[in-house]
Each structure stands twice: as C-alpha cells, then as structure tokens.
Design an enzyme around this catalytic site. Sequence first.
Site, PDB file in Angstrom:
ATOM      1  N   ARG A  89      57.950  20.676  56.483  1.00  0.00           N
ATOM      2  CA  ARG A  89      58.962  19.622  56.702  1.00  0.00           C
ATOM      3  C   ARG A  89      59.998  20.138  57.682  1.00  0.00           C
ATOM      4  NH1 ARG A  89      62.850  22.551  54.127  1.00  0.00           N
ATOM      5  NH2 ARG A  89      62.180  23.600  52.252  1.00  0.00           N
ATOM      6  N   LYS A 138      57.101  34.436  40.720  1.00  0.00           N
ATOM      7  CA  LYS A 138      57.446  33.229  41.491  1.00  0.00           C
ATOM      8  C   LYS A 138      56.605  32.039  41.021  1.00  0.00           C
ATOM      9  CE  LYS A 138      58.142  34.058  46.001  1.00  0.00           C
ATOM     10  NZ  LYS A 138      57.960  34.671  47.361  1.00  0.00           N
TER      11      LYS A 138
HETATM   12  P1  ADP Z   1      61.575  29.299  47.854  1.00  0.00           P
HETATM   13  O1  ADP Z   1      60.372  28.509  48.247  1.00  0.00           O
HETATM   14  O2  ADP Z   1      62.035  29.020  46.465  1.00  0.00           O
HETATM   15  O3  ADP Z   1      62.674  29.223  48.876  1.00  0.00           O
HETATM   16  P2  ADP Z   1      60.595  31.807  48.969  1.00  0.00           P
HETATM   17  O4  ADP Z   1      59.259  32.331  48.620  1.00  0.00           O
HETATM   18  O5  ADP Z   1      60.723  31.109  50.292  1.00  0.00           O
HETATM   19  O6  ADP Z   1      61.078  30.812  47.798  1.00  0.00           O
HETATM   20  O7  ADP Z   1      61.668  32.949  48.888  1.00  0.00           O
HETATM   21  C1  ADP Z   1      63.049  32.691  49.013  1.00  0.00           C
HETATM   22  C2  ADP Z   1      63.811  34.003  49.106  1.00  0.00           C
HETATM   23  O8  ADP Z   1      63.579  34.798  47.930  1.00  0.00           O
HETATM   24  C3  ADP Z   1      63.394  34.903  50.255  1.00  0.00           C
HETATM   25  O9  ADP Z   1      64.029  34.569  51.460  1.00  0.00           O
HETATM   26  C4  ADP Z   1      63.829  36.270  49.739  1.00  0.00           C
HETATM   27  O10 ADP Z   1      65.206  36.467  49.869  1.00  0.00           O
HETATM   28  C5  ADP Z   1      63.496  36.178  48.258  1.00  0.00           C
HETATM   29  N1  ADP Z   1      62.118  36.671  48.011  1.00  0.00           N
HETATM   30  C6  ADP Z   1      60.998  35.940  47.860  1.00  0.00           C
HETATM   31  N2  ADP Z   1      59.926  36.737  47.650  1.00  0.00           N
HETATM   32  C7  ADP Z   1      60.376  38.008  47.686  1.00  0.00           C
HETATM   33  C8  ADP Z   1      59.765  39.297  47.552  1.00  0.00           C
HETATM   34  N3  ADP Z   1      58.462  39.434  47.325  1.00  0.00           N
HETATM   35  N4  ADP Z   1      60.563  40.392  47.658  1.00  0.00           N
HETATM   36  C9  ADP Z   1      61.896  40.278  47.877  1.00  0.00           C
HETATM   37  N5  ADP Z   1      62.523  39.100  48.002  1.00  0.00           N
HETATM   38  C10 ADP Z   1      61.790  37.973  47.913  1.00  0.00           C
END
Ligand code: ADP
Length: 443
Positions: free
Chosen positions: A287, A153
Amino acid sequence: MVANRGEIALRIIRACREMGIETVAVCSKADENARYLEQADFTVCVGPSEAEGSYMNIPSLISAAEITDIEAVHPGYGFLSEVGHFAEVCESSNIVFIGPGSEVLKKLGNKTEARKIAIANKIPVVPGSESVIKNQQQALDVAHKIGYPVIIKASSGGGGRGMRIAHNDITLVNSLSIAQREAEAAFKDSSIYIEKYIEDTRHVEVQIFGDAYGNIIHLGERDCTLQRRHQKLIEESPSPMISERLRDEICKAAVKIARAVNYTNAGTVEFLVDKGNNFYFIEVNTRIQVEHPVTEMVTGIDLVKQQIRIAYGERLNLKQKKIVNQGVSIECRVYAEDPRNGFRPQPGKITMYNPPGGRGVRVDSHVYSGYEISPYYDSLISKLIVHQKTREEAIACMRRALREYVIEGIKTTISLNLELIAHPQFASGNINTNFVENFLSKN
Ligand code: ADP
C-alpha cells in the site's frame, strides 16, 4: 472513493482534484463534521464511530460505492488497505482497487509466506522459524537453533503491534500464548512466528512501483530507524548510514521480490540492517506508506497520482535510469500523544493550530483550530516534511519548522521530535531502533 480518513484521505482527494477526478469521501459518525470532507465532491457516512462498523465495514463501503456509482477505490493505509478480501470484493463488483491485486495482497499479507518468497528468491531474511509456530517445543527448538534473544511476531501483524522479545526459555514459553492471544485479538489470526532479535539495527525500506505490463522500478530507500515501540516516528531519505553499494544491493533485492510476485502499483519492501551492514528482509507493505512524502520530495514524483494512473492500466512512465534522487528529505510524525506518559493518546479539542511554512516545508494534515481529535482512531494528526540540499540543512530546517509549529489544547509529539532532531547522535546518523526509548529513559 477514498476508503479512509484523516490526513491520508485529504492527501488522496487533493491528488484527484489536481487530476480532474471527482471524489467520494466516506466518513464515520465521529468524522461527520471534519472539514477535510468539504474538499471531496460527495460524502457518504458509512457507519458508527467505531472503525469496525464504518471504515472497516466492507458491505457498507461497497453500498456507498454502488450508490455513488464510483469507478475506483483508494484504500489509503491501515484499515482495509491490505485486506485481500476487500480487494477481491471490489474486483468482483467491477470497482478498480487502487493497489496490487487481491492475489498479491493475500500472498504478501502473511509475513511467514512473504519470508518464504524471499528465501526462494535468495534474499536474506532474519534467521527464524521456517513457518508458523505450532507448539511450545517447536518454538524452543527454533530459539535454541538461532540463539536468544528472539522476537515473536504475528503472521498477520502490522503497526508494530503484537511483537514480544524473549531472552530465555522461560520468557519465551510465557510470551508464546500471550502473543497468540494478542494476535488473535488484533488481527483475527493467532498464528505467530519467531525471528532472531537483532539488537543493534536500523530500519531501511525501499519504495517500489510496478505496472500491469511487467515493468518494476524502485524509487530509492527511506530510513525509518527512529521509532517508538516498533512504530516509526521520524523518517528520512536517503538513509544517512548506508554506502552506495549497500543501497544498490538493497534496492535490487526489493525489485527482485516484487518481480517474483508480479507486483503492481506502489509497495514498500522493508529490511533491517545490522551493525555489520548485513541486510535482512522483514516484510512487504502492499500500500502507500505514511512516510511516502519523503520519497516524493527527493524524487519529485507524486506517488498517489502514479498509483491512480497505474490502477487505470497506464504504463509506468518512469525509467529506472531517469530517476534521480535529489537532496535530503525528513519527515516528523506529529501524534496527539503524551511522549512523557508512555505515548498515551490525547483525544480532545485543538484550541489553537498554526502550522509552519516557508521554503522547503510541507505539512500534510487535516486538522485546524477547533478540530476535535477522536479517541476512536490512530492518533496521527500531521506529518511535517522538509526538503533541503544537504542533511545538515534539512535538520536545521526541521528544527526551525518544529519550533514554529503551534498546536494548543492537547499534548503532541512536537517537543519530543524537536529534542530528537536536535540530538547530536541524530545529526551523526549513528542511531538504532532503540534510540527513542534510550533517550526517554535518560531524559
Ligand atoms: P509491523 O508490520 O508490525 O510494522 P515489522 O516486521 O515491519 O512489523 O517490524 C517493525 C519494527 O519492529 C522494525 O522496524 C524493527 O524496529 C522491529 N523488528 C521487527 N523484527 C525485528 C527483528 N527480528 N529484530 C529486531 N527488531 C525487529
């Protein structure tokens, strides 16, 4: 001044009008003729169609603010809403930034830093790297420690972009440099981190609110499990899948994180919940969220008005014990996209627009018959929200409203939303974040 566009700009302008506050709308060249701008008292064109030169252009926005002599800026979501530097420039120009201060934005905007804050406050996080990944060997070491699959990520990531899943050493090594390049291109920050990829998971988030006097409350949770490509499509409140006890624990964890950073204004603390009902912090969105209406429907609280009052130094007029969440609210996002063609955006003219209505139905949108959808921005054109006493009734109401909804001239996600809402597995509440992709591969 509303430093945004589309449905959220109109949402904020409406709240201001009801509060008797004058508004300045800003627009790009592409939006110049959009009718929602007429709802603002003044409009300033801040640059070309490309968002970089207009909605993301800090000097241009600040000069618009100075020319119109505004007092405060509401950044909406996306664009500059989570950019600490923008909040800082507003603060130093004596403009109230409607959101948490620049310091909080900077602390929580970096997801690896936010993870560290959660860990320091004993909030469970997804197992993963302690900080930013510096080299290949470190990535491999982390993956071997937590076990595959892992997800790479971007530290500055958002909008579901730039995430890559790796199932073994080879895909991890291959994905690392691609993920870094993607992160650099999308967020001007190539730093990445690694988490365990949780395979059967739900997305549950908590709406929080803080004022400048140390009062912090939560307004319950939203379940945003129904996603496409890690981006939310259907959201609801309350979550149909968590027990009262788990809800209580998650909401308390969210407030704890907010307290740790002296959070002010509206925010959302996001968690993943696994099959075993273990929850893990993932990030804080500093936000107003796209899906805020479902919380408004069940709590009866206007979140945008609260944001404005708090930014002006008022105390929170809400007590945790007095917040009663009533009924069930569901939101379907209507995107100008072709779901059967990889969700390809569908810019073009809406030749016919006839939104649904009736009891318990709310439509947040800026579009109309003849509206031209621009290729320059996010393809969200409307949010359809329902509020009913029970989940069964909310689903029935949403089905009825989606069937009523007429948008012609372009493809939208209405038909997919209808199929998903009508699916027995959605009705059972037993879904995970892969539900949409699995559904599309079979149907
Ligand atoms: P963004 O900030 O780009 O929205 P997030 O960290 O909020 O990213 O994650 C968005 C989505 O990605 C989550 O709701 C989930 O569906 C998937 N996701 C993120 N991290 C994980 C993880 N460690 N395992 C499985 N799915 C994940």
